[in-house]
Design a protein around this motif. Structure first.
Motif, PDB file in Angstrom:
ATOM      1  N   ILE A  57       7.796   4.545  12.209  1.00 51.65           N
ATOM      2  CA  ILE A  57       6.428   4.837  12.640  1.00 51.65           C
ATOM      3  C   ILE A  57       5.595   3.597  12.330  1.00 51.65           C
ATOM      4  O   ILE A  57       5.596   3.106  11.197  1.00 51.65           O
ATOM      5  CB  ILE A  57       5.846   6.058  11.902  1.00 51.65           C
ATOM      6  N   GLY A  58       4.913   3.077  13.352  1.00 49.61           N
ATOM      7  CA  GLY A  58       4.059   1.912  13.146  1.00 49.61           C
ATOM      8  C   GLY A  58       2.736   2.320  12.512  1.00 49.61           C
ATOM      9  O   GLY A  58       2.248   3.434  12.729  1.00 49.61           O
ATOM     10  N   TRP A  59       2.137   1.416  11.734  1.00 50.71           N
ATOM     11  CA  TRP A  59       0.946   1.769  10.950  1.00 50.71           C
ATOM     12  C   TRP A  59       0.030   0.564  10.840  1.00 50.71           C
ATOM     13  O   TRP A  59       0.500  -0.548  10.561  1.00 50.71           O
ATOM     14  CB  TRP A  59       1.392   2.235   9.571  1.00 50.71           C
ATOM     15  N   GLY A 103      -9.854 -15.518   2.321  1.00 49.93           N
ATOM     16  CA  GLY A 103      -9.038 -14.745   1.390  1.00 49.93           C
ATOM     17  C   GLY A 103      -9.387 -13.267   1.349  1.00 49.93           C
ATOM     18  O   GLY A 103      -8.820 -12.521   0.551  1.00 49.93           O
ATOM     19  N   ALA A 104     -10.334 -12.830   2.175  1.00 49.58           N
ATOM     20  CA  ALA A 104     -10.678 -11.413   2.174  1.00 49.58           C
ATOM     21  C   ALA A 104      -9.527 -10.604   2.759  1.00 49.58           C
ATOM     22  O   ALA A 104      -8.984 -10.950   3.801  1.00 49.58           O
ATOM     23  CB  ALA A 104     -11.949 -11.190   2.991  1.00 49.58           C
ATOM     24  N   LEU A 105      -9.162  -9.532   2.044  1.00 44.94           N
ATOM     25  CA  LEU A 105      -8.040  -8.693   2.480  1.00 44.94           C
ATOM     26  C   LEU A 105      -8.570  -7.595   3.400  1.00 44.94           C
ATOM     27  O   LEU A 105      -9.211  -6.643   2.963  1.00 44.94           O
ATOM     28  CB  LEU A 105      -7.357  -8.077   1.255  1.00 44.94           C
ATOM     29  N   LEU A 106      -8.312  -7.736   4.686  1.00 43.50           N
ATOM     30  CA  LEU A 106      -8.887  -6.821   5.675  1.00 43.50           C
ATOM     31  C   LEU A 106      -8.069  -5.539   5.829  1.00 43.50           C
ATOM     32  O   LEU A 106      -8.614  -4.485   6.140  1.00 43.50           O
ATOM     33  CB  LEU A 106      -8.999  -7.527   7.033  1.00 43.50           C
ATOM     34  N   GLY A 107      -6.755  -5.647   5.609  1.00 37.00           N
ATOM     35  CA  GLY A 107      -5.959  -4.443   5.798  1.00 37.00           C
ATOM     36  C   GLY A 107      -4.479  -4.751   5.846  1.00 37.00           C
ATOM     37  O   GLY A 107      -4.042  -5.840   5.443  1.00 37.00           O
ATOM     38  N   PHE A 108      -3.729  -3.783   6.351  1.00 35.15           N
ATOM     39  CA  PHE A 108      -2.279  -3.895   6.383  1.00 35.15           C
ATOM     40  C   PHE A 108      -1.739  -3.479   7.740  1.00 35.15           C
ATOM     41  O   PHE A 108      -2.305  -2.619   8.407  1.00 35.15           O
ATOM     42  CB  PHE A 108      -1.657  -3.007   5.300  1.00 35.15           C
ATOM     43  N   VAL A 109      -0.628  -4.107   8.102  1.00 40.82           N
ATOM     44  CA  VAL A 109       0.015  -3.744   9.353  1.00 40.82           C
ATOM     45  C   VAL A 109       1.512  -3.629   9.075  1.00 40.82           C
ATOM     46  O   VAL A 109       2.046  -4.355   8.238  1.00 40.82           O
ATOM     47  CB  VAL A 109      -0.279  -4.814  10.446  1.00 40.82           C
ATOM     48  N   GLY A 110       2.161  -2.685   9.717  1.00 38.88           N
ATOM     49  CA  GLY A 110       3.602  -2.562   9.496  1.00 38.88           C
ATOM     50  C   GLY A 110       4.116  -1.199   9.865  1.00 38.88           C
ATOM     51  O   GLY A 110       3.754  -0.648  10.904  1.00 38.88           O
ATOM     52  N   GLU A 111       4.958  -0.687   8.975  1.00 37.99           N
ATOM     53  CA  GLU A 111       5.630   0.576   9.240  1.00 37.99           C
ATOM     54  C   GLU A 111       5.466   1.499   8.044  1.00 37.99           C
ATOM     55  O   GLU A 111       5.185   1.052   6.932  1.00 37.99           O
ATOM     56  CB  GLU A 111       7.135   0.304   9.432  1.00 37.99           C
ATOM     57  N   ILE A 112       5.700   2.788   8.302  1.00 43.11           N
ATOM     58  CA  ILE A 112       5.681   3.775   7.225  1.00 43.11           C
ATOM     59  C   ILE A 112       7.044   3.753   6.524  1.00 43.11           C
ATOM     60  O   ILE A 112       8.079   3.586   7.160  1.00 43.11           O
ATOM     61  CB  ILE A 112       5.436   5.183   7.808  1.00 43.11           C
ATOM     62  N   ASP A 113       6.998   3.929   5.224  1.00 41.72           N
ATOM     63  CA  ASP A 113       8.218   3.993   4.420  1.00 41.72           C
ATOM     64  C   ASP A 113       9.137   5.092   4.965  1.00 41.72           C
ATOM     65  O   ASP A 113       8.707   6.236   5.112  1.00 41.72           O
ATOM     66  CB  ASP A 113       7.826   4.294   2.971  1.00 41.72           C
ATOM     67  N   PRO A 114      10.395   4.758   5.286  1.00 40.34           N
ATOM     68  CA  PRO A 114      11.297   5.787   5.845  1.00 40.34           C
ATOM     69  C   PRO A 114      11.483   6.978   4.910  1.00 40.34           C
ATOM     70  O   PRO A 114      11.682   8.110   5.369  1.00 40.34           O
ATOM     71  CB  PRO A 114      12.616   5.040   6.051  1.00 40.34           C
ATOM     72  N   PRO A 120       0.834  -1.210   0.000  1.00 34.66           N
ATOM     73  CA  PRO A 120       0.000   0.000   0.000  1.00 34.66           C
ATOM     74  C   PRO A 120       0.863   1.253   0.000  1.00 34.66           C
ATOM     75  O   PRO A 120       2.012   1.242   0.450  1.00 34.66           O
ATOM     76  CB  PRO A 120      -0.811  -0.103   1.287  1.00 34.66           C
ATOM     77  N   LEU A 121       0.256   2.314  -0.502  1.00 34.53           N
ATOM     78  CA  LEU A 121       0.893   3.617  -0.597  1.00 34.53           C
ATOM     79  C   LEU A 121       1.543   4.030   0.726  1.00 34.53           C
ATOM     80  O   LEU A 121       0.902   4.027   1.769  1.00 34.53           O
ATOM     81  CB  LEU A 121      -0.229   4.605  -0.933  1.00 34.53           C
ATOM     82  N   GLY A 122       2.805   4.352   0.654  1.00 33.71           N
ATOM     83  CA  GLY A 122       3.452   4.940   1.829  1.00 33.71           C
ATOM     84  C   GLY A 122       3.950   3.930   2.840  1.00 33.71           C
ATOM     85  O   GLY A 122       4.485   4.315   3.881  1.00 33.71           O
ATOM     86  N   CYS A 123       3.760   2.643   2.583  1.00 31.16           N
ATOM     87  CA  CYS A 123       4.179   1.649   3.574  1.00 31.16           C
ATOM     88  C   CYS A 123       5.590   1.147   3.293  1.00 31.16           C
ATOM     89  O   CYS A 123       6.085   1.199   2.180  1.00 31.16           O
ATOM     90  CB  CYS A 123       3.205   0.481   3.605  1.00 31.16           C
ATOM     91  N   HIS A 124       6.202   0.637   4.334  1.00 31.21           N
ATOM     92  CA  HIS A 124       7.573   0.154   4.263  1.00 31.21           C
ATOM     93  C   HIS A 124       7.608  -1.151   3.470  1.00 31.21           C
ATOM     94  O   HIS A 124       6.941  -2.121   3.840  1.00 31.21           O
ATOM     95  CB  HIS A 124       8.058  -0.075   5.702  1.00 31.21           C
ATOM     96  N   PRO A 125       8.401  -1.224   2.395  1.00 32.19           N
ATOM     97  CA  PRO A 125       8.340  -2.394   1.513  1.00 32.19           C
ATOM     98  C   PRO A 125       8.744  -3.699   2.193  1.00 32.19           C
ATOM     99  O   PRO A 125       8.276  -4.765   1.787  1.00 32.19           O
ATOM    100  CB  PRO A 125       9.320  -2.053   0.389  1.00 32.19           C
ATOM    101  N   THR A 126       9.600  -3.644   3.211  1.00 32.20           N
ATOM    102  CA  THR A 126      10.058  -4.905   3.803  1.00 32.20           C
ATOM    103  C   THR A 126       9.608  -5.064   5.251  1.00 32.20           C
ATOM    104  O   THR A 126      10.043  -5.988   5.938  1.00 32.20           O
ATOM    105  CB  THR A 126      11.601  -4.998   3.746  1.00 32.20           C
ATOM    106  N   ARG A 127       8.777  -4.166   5.689  1.00 33.47           N
ATOM    107  CA  ARG A 127       8.277  -4.280   7.066  1.00 33.47           C
ATOM    108  C   ARG A 127       6.770  -4.046   7.085  1.00 33.47           C
ATOM    109  O   ARG A 127       6.246  -3.240   7.848  1.00 33.47           O
ATOM    110  CB  ARG A 127       8.980  -3.274   7.991  1.00 33.47           C
ATOM    111  N   CYS A 128       6.092  -4.768   6.215  1.00 35.72           N
ATOM    112  CA  CYS A 128       4.654  -4.577   6.110  1.00 35.72           C
ATOM    113  C   CYS A 128       4.015  -5.913   5.768  1.00 35.72           C
ATOM    114  O   CYS A 128       4.557  -6.678   4.986  1.00 35.72           O
ATOM    115  CB  CYS A 128       4.387  -3.549   5.012  1.00 35.72           C
TER     116      CYS A 128
END
Lengths: 828, 301
Positions: A708-710, A680-691, A664-672
């Motif tokens: 920053i956690g997201w 199989g329903a995609l509920l959301g995302f968890v991780g970090e903001i792209d540095p 997703p937009l703005g999220c950390h590519p390797t920490r998300c």
């Protein structure tokens, strides 16, 4: 609309209790928005004569003035420069309190003692027409020592600023307001008696023509000869000023006063400027251009968004065809009344309210006339308005005479509404107990006529009440009129009840739970903009083609949000900037999806619920949490997610790392990671903001790492228990036998997720497994770079027995085997 | 299907981010970034709950959402259900079905944000929660499920420059009752019940004639000034009353637009600002404090 109390009192003895009158006007729906007092606080002001003006050394903005106040000489320091020796000016002596409560005291300025103040009009609460002091030389009776207000004939007055509601066309006039107020107070109304007798009007003639009978219901053209243009009598000028209109000359002022008094706009033309001596009302040609009195060139007859085709734009032309003005809104310059005018052509018309409203909106031009026409004027008041106009002109111009060439043309007008109501039904609907006589007492002074036949009341609305619709809708209008005139405050109250229970839907309850959980996680709720400024769009981007506002308030703030990240980052940045170290935020709200990004765009429905071709953006409800405290990172967001999952009683969702094309937009590519349900329903995302985004946002984080956690959740999906199932309602029995635990530490390749291993262990230990918990992650030491140690504690129990060592050993062995099949090895 | 939708979204998002990042970082070597990110890689499932800092204090609800919940609770207790509706609407729902034809002078009451989508001035950000009334009534007619007793809270938008008393985005709550034999007295009584329940037993309500195209009779409703409790102060211009919202009996033209027989059913509607309610209750001098999201403000509530 501004109305002075003195004017009202001329029509009925309303008295001077301003507070009570205001209250009554409010209760009639004639809301008093403001009250101005004029001519008050002038009791102490007198006329003084300037005898000597001398400069004060070192001061170039004030001068020393010696005045004679009728008794002696006074020295005043004065900053105005517009007067000379011998002029008569207003003097507020020491001790006077001017309008606005300003008290005059002895003051020393530039070393000179000033014994009062010479006044400008504005300082006396009067019309502020010129700079500098009022100079009173031309006022009869003004002499040194005379009372200022007596010399000028100023009587203290109160001006009510009344908001006229959209369904009160009758109240756009002083007479209308006075009628309503007098009726409520039980006073008799005395309107001016017309002196002028109208000649018998002709129904045709060269001086008038209607070419759009559907939009011009009536047109009266009258000609006045022997006009001498000059100033109006003072009382007319004062009335206009008090109502916020500028006095111009006796002809224009008479026209304006008639409009204020009776609500009928009229338009006087210099007959010499009307080519052919007559006027025509016709539809504007497509693209027709004319210049209005205000000097603006205006194009008519064109379609405009939201205002229709433009084909109902009306113009007034001279008989010869040259355009004179926009009908009902504003005239042109060519036929304006000038000092040299000797003959006047007066236009009095009734125009279709919606036609005027559309043209006025399309042109962005609203005038006193258009405001009245678009609410619906009284088509039957034209003759009376003409008489009043002639009477008023004659006051300052006795030579004026009405030509016998009077034409009144009839176009299409609708008849005043006839409404039949049942008194019993009305009383039921309003909660009143009025009989026919009671209703008549309310309606008849307001020019409705009533007829009673048993329970049926037949009411004919006056021609001034175009807001009263015909049957059947008119019943509601009449109910309102009866309720309004009886007084809403006097109405009974009842307390309805019904058998259906109230309450919140599943999704509404879910929202509340989510907010409570988020607050419990230490997050504070924020409200970030739905319409994003460009700088945030540039910073964090938006998903897909932008949904833009066509008419934004400011051009750099026009994009609908597709997510909450940009807004929340900005909030975080601002709070961190204020040295807050505890920034943990959440927002629950709507984000928008461009139809181009939807497989099945939302179609608007039109009348009756049928689908239209209008495509609407998608709307999603989103919950986002942002963790920017010291030490916060993706793991904070994971724990937040696990808490949400457990608190809501969800069947566990799967958390898998996102691949590049899912990120997703703005999220950390390797920490998300993404959160998906078993289905199989995609509920959301968890991780970090792209540095990179954190850097760009200018956020200064405490500590070394920019983390920053997201957590971002689709609430609509979460509410769908089919897609995101809940744990069963049934309680699981608790074992009464002791449970046993053992730890297992594995060396696991990095490419095997901890969750994958955990899932394998859960499966291997299924049955006796009570709980499983990862309690240690270790890297380094003897371990290779591409592996780490993961230590789990497994707790086992049985509902039937105490587990034996053999039982435990069996499970342990199965677990180790399962781990090994994933490439993990038991750590020694 | 939803997955496909999301997939498309995500893909587009990724493209944008890549582009944005490359622009922002002024051409930082993509490789260097990739290496840095790879070194930073985290298996999120390694998270050990007990090692993550626990929240030692609760956060704070936004004042507006707290106020909204409190209002919903009062209405739920009075037997109302709560309904939601979209923030983007068509002209039909926001205006025409509510007896406000195009170019009607009454449209001047609502400065409208239009979307640059489809035909000009057909798609808009709702200027009030009233379109939800139309949805509810249409649905009830289709499902043959009248009566309706519902409140509709939600975010609305008006093209007004924000000031101390107005925000371009704001929250309203609106009530709708459609039932048999509903009267004007029922409206006044319902409003009084709500007023004393929410503001307290010494705060009362009164109605004053007003004009709304979708109700007839229409009224503004005023409540006892919450500051001076009716004694008269500057806030209430010494009248002891302050304006809260609008209300009225559903106009038969609205019933006709949604296909409800106004001989059989009658009803009323009322509405007011949630933000305004919060502003009054907490004496917030400038409403813009609600959208500034300064934690020093948020955590007071």
């Amino acid at each position: 609309m501004k109305i002075s109390l003195s004017w009202l009192n001329e029509l009925a003895p309303f008295g001077d209790d301003v507070a009570a009158l205001t209250d009554t006007l409010d209760d009639l729906g004639l809301l008093v928005e403001g009250i101005e007092r004029s001519g008050e606080g002038l009791e102490a002001v007198i006329v003084a004569r300037v005898d000597k003006i001398s400069a004060i050394e070192g001061a170039d903005r004030v001068r020393e003035v010696s005045v004679f106040d009728g008794e002696g000489q006074l020295t005043i320091v004065c900053g105005a420069m517009n007067f000379s020796v011998g002029d008569l000016v207003p003097l507020a002596p020491v001790g006077a309190v001017l309008p606005g409560g300003f008290e005059i005291t002895k003051r020393k300025m530039r070393g000179v003692e000033s014994n009062g103040m010479l006044c400008a009009a504005g300082e006396l609460g009067l019309e502020d027409s010129a700079d500098g002091l009022m100079v009173l030389n031309s006022i009869d009776g003004a002499s040194p020592g005379a009372s200022f207000s007596q010399s000028l004939g100023i009587i203290p007055d109160v001006i009510f600023d009344i908001t006229v509601e959209g369904n009160r066309p009758d109240a756009w006039s002083v007479h209308g307001v006075a009628r309503d107020l007098a009726a409520r107070m039980g006073l008799a109304l005395t309107l001016p008696i017309a002196q002028t007798q109208l000649p018998t009007p002709k129904a045709d003639g060269a001086s008038a023509k209607i070419e759009a009978a559907d939009l011009c219901g009536r047109l009266c053209v009258a000609k006045l000869e022997g006009i001498v243009v000059g100033p109006s009598p003072t009382w007319i000028q004062r009335r206009l000023s008090a109502s916020g209109m500028r006095p111009i000359n006796n002809v224009v002022d008479a026209s304006n006063l008639v409009m204020l008094e009776m609500g009928q706009p009229t338009h006087p033309y210099d007959l010499a400027g009307v080519d052919g001596g007559g006027i025509v009302v016709r539809r504007a040609k497509a693209g027709e251009v004319l210049t209005t009195l205000d000097g603006v060139s205006r194009t008519l007859g064109l379609a405009r968004p939201g205002v229709g085709t433009g084909e109902d734009d009306l113009v007034i032309t001279a008989a010869s065809g040259s355009v004179l003005g926009v009908a009902g809104i504003m005239g042109g310059a060519s036929s304006e009344i000038a000092a040299s005018s000797t003959s006047v052509l007066l236009e009095l018309a009734y125009f279709d309210a919606m036609a005027i409203a559309k043209t006025s909106k399309a042109l962005g031009l609203r005038t006193e006339a258009s405001a009245r026409f678009e609410r619906g004027c009284d088509p039957r008041i034209i003759e009376a308005a003409l008489c009043r106009f002639v009477d008023l002109v004659k006051l300052s111009c006795p030579s004026a005479s009405l030509s016998s060439d009077l034409v009144i043309l009839e176009g299409e007008t609708s008849e005043p509404a006839k409404i039949e109501i049942s008194l019993a039904a009305m009383n039921r609907f309003l909660g009143t107990q009025l009989d026919a006589a009671g209703v008549a007492t309310l309606l008849e002074p307001r020019l409705f006529s009533c007829q009673v036949d048993g329970d049926t009341l037949s009411v004919l609305a006056p021609s001034s009440r175009s807001d009263i619709r015909p049957m059947p809708f008119g019943v509601a209008d009449l109910y309102e009129e009866i309720a309004r005139t009886a007084g809403y405050r006097a109405m009974a109250r009842s307390y309805p009840s019904w058998s259906e229970p109230g309450g919140l839907s599943i999704q509404q309850q879910l929202r509340r739970s989510l907010r409570e959980i988020c607050v419990g996680l230490g997050c504070s709720e924020v409200w970030t903009p739905s319409i994003l400024p460009d700088k945030l769009v540039d910073l964090a981007g938006i998903v897909g083609p932008a949904l833009k506002i066509a008419n934004p308030l400011s051009s750099d703030e026009s994009t609908l949000r597709t997510g909450m990240l940009a807004g929340m980052l900005q909030v975080a940045q601002r709070n961190l900037e204020r040295q807050r170290s505890d920034v943990a935020l959440f927002e629950l709200g709507t984000v928008f999806v461009h139809p181009a990004n939807m497989s099945e765009p939302r179609l608007a429905r039109t009348a009756g619920g049928s689908a239209s071709n209008t495509v609407l953006p998608g709307e999603q409800e989103r919950l986002s949490l942002l963790f920017a405290r010291e030490g916060d990172d993706a793991k904070t967001a994971v724990v937040a997610w696990r808490t949400l999952e457990a608190s809501l009683g969800l069947e566990p969702l799967v958390m898998t790392p996102v691949v590049a094309e899912e990120l997703p937009l703005g999220c950390h590519p390797t920490r998300c990671a993404k959160l998906t349900s078993a289905s199989g329903a995609l509920l959301g995302f968890v991780g970090e903001i792209d540095p990179a985004l954190i850097d760009a946002s200018g956020i200064a984080l405490v500590g070394e790492r920019r983390r920053i956690g997201w957590l971002d959740i689709h609430v609509d999906l979460l509410a769908d228990v089919g897609q995101i199932p809940r744990r069963p309602l049934e309680a699981k029995p608790i074992s009464r036998f002791p449970s046993a635990a053992f730890d297992l530490a594995f060396v696991v390749p990095n490419k095997v997720l901890a969750s994958t291993l955990e899932a394998a262990l859960v499966q291997a230990a299924a049955g006796p497994l009570e709980s499983i918990r990862l309690f240690d992650v270790f890297r380094g030491g003897q371990l290779g770079d591409d592996e780490r140690s993961l230590a789990f504690e497994l707790r086992l129990s049985s509902i039937e027995k105490t587990l034996s060592d053999a039982d435990l050993g069996e499970v342990r062995a199965a677990c180790i085997a399962a781990a090994e099949s994933l490439g993990a090895s038991l750590r020694n | 299907e939803q997955k496909r939708e999301l997939g498309a979204l995500i893909h587009a998002a990724q493209e944008q981010l890549t582009e944005a990042v490359s622009v922002r970082r002024g051409g930082l070597e993509a490789k260097a970034r990739a290496q840095e990110l790879e070194a930073d890689r985290l298996d999120l499932s390694e998270t050990i709950d007990s090692q993550v800092r626990p929240a030692l204090s609760r956060g704070h609800r936004h004042l507006v959402s707290q106020t909204r919940d409190a209002l919903e609770d009062v209405f739920c207790a009075m037997g109302f259900s709560v309904a939601d509706g979209p923030e983007v609407e068509t002209d039909w729902y926001n205006f025409e079905a509510l007896n406000i034809p195009p170019a009607h002078p009454a449209r001047g009451m609502w400065d409208t944000f239009y979307l640059d989508l489809g035909e000009a001035e057909t798609v808009l950000l709702r200027t009030h929660t009233s379109p939800v009334q139309i949805h509810l009534m249409e649905e009830a007619v289709q499902a043959n499920s009248l009566p309706i007793h519902a409140v509709m809270p939600g975010r609305c938008f008006r093209r007004d420059t924000p000031d101390a008393r107005h925000l371009a985005a704001f929250h309203q709550i609106e009530g709708l009752v459609v039932d048999r034999d509903i009267t004007f007295a029922d409206l006044a009584g319902t409003i009084e019940t709500f007023t004393t329940a929410y503001f307290g037993p010494d705060i009362h309500s009164r109605l004053r004639p007003a004009y709304f195209p979708f109700t007839e009779p229409s009224a503004e409703y005023e409540i006892t000034c919450t500051l001076c409790r009716g004694a008269g102060c500057r806030t209430c211009s010494m009248t002891g009353w302050i304006e809260l919202g609008g209300c009225g009996m559903i106009d038969p033209a609205v019933f006709e637009a949604v296909g409800i027989d106004s001989r059989e059913w009658s009803g009323f509607a009322f509405g007011f600002g949630i933000d305004r309610c919060a502003q009054m209750r907490h004496q917030i001098p400038d409403m813009r404090a609600l959208i500034e999201n300064d934690l020093r403000f948020v955590e007071q509530f």
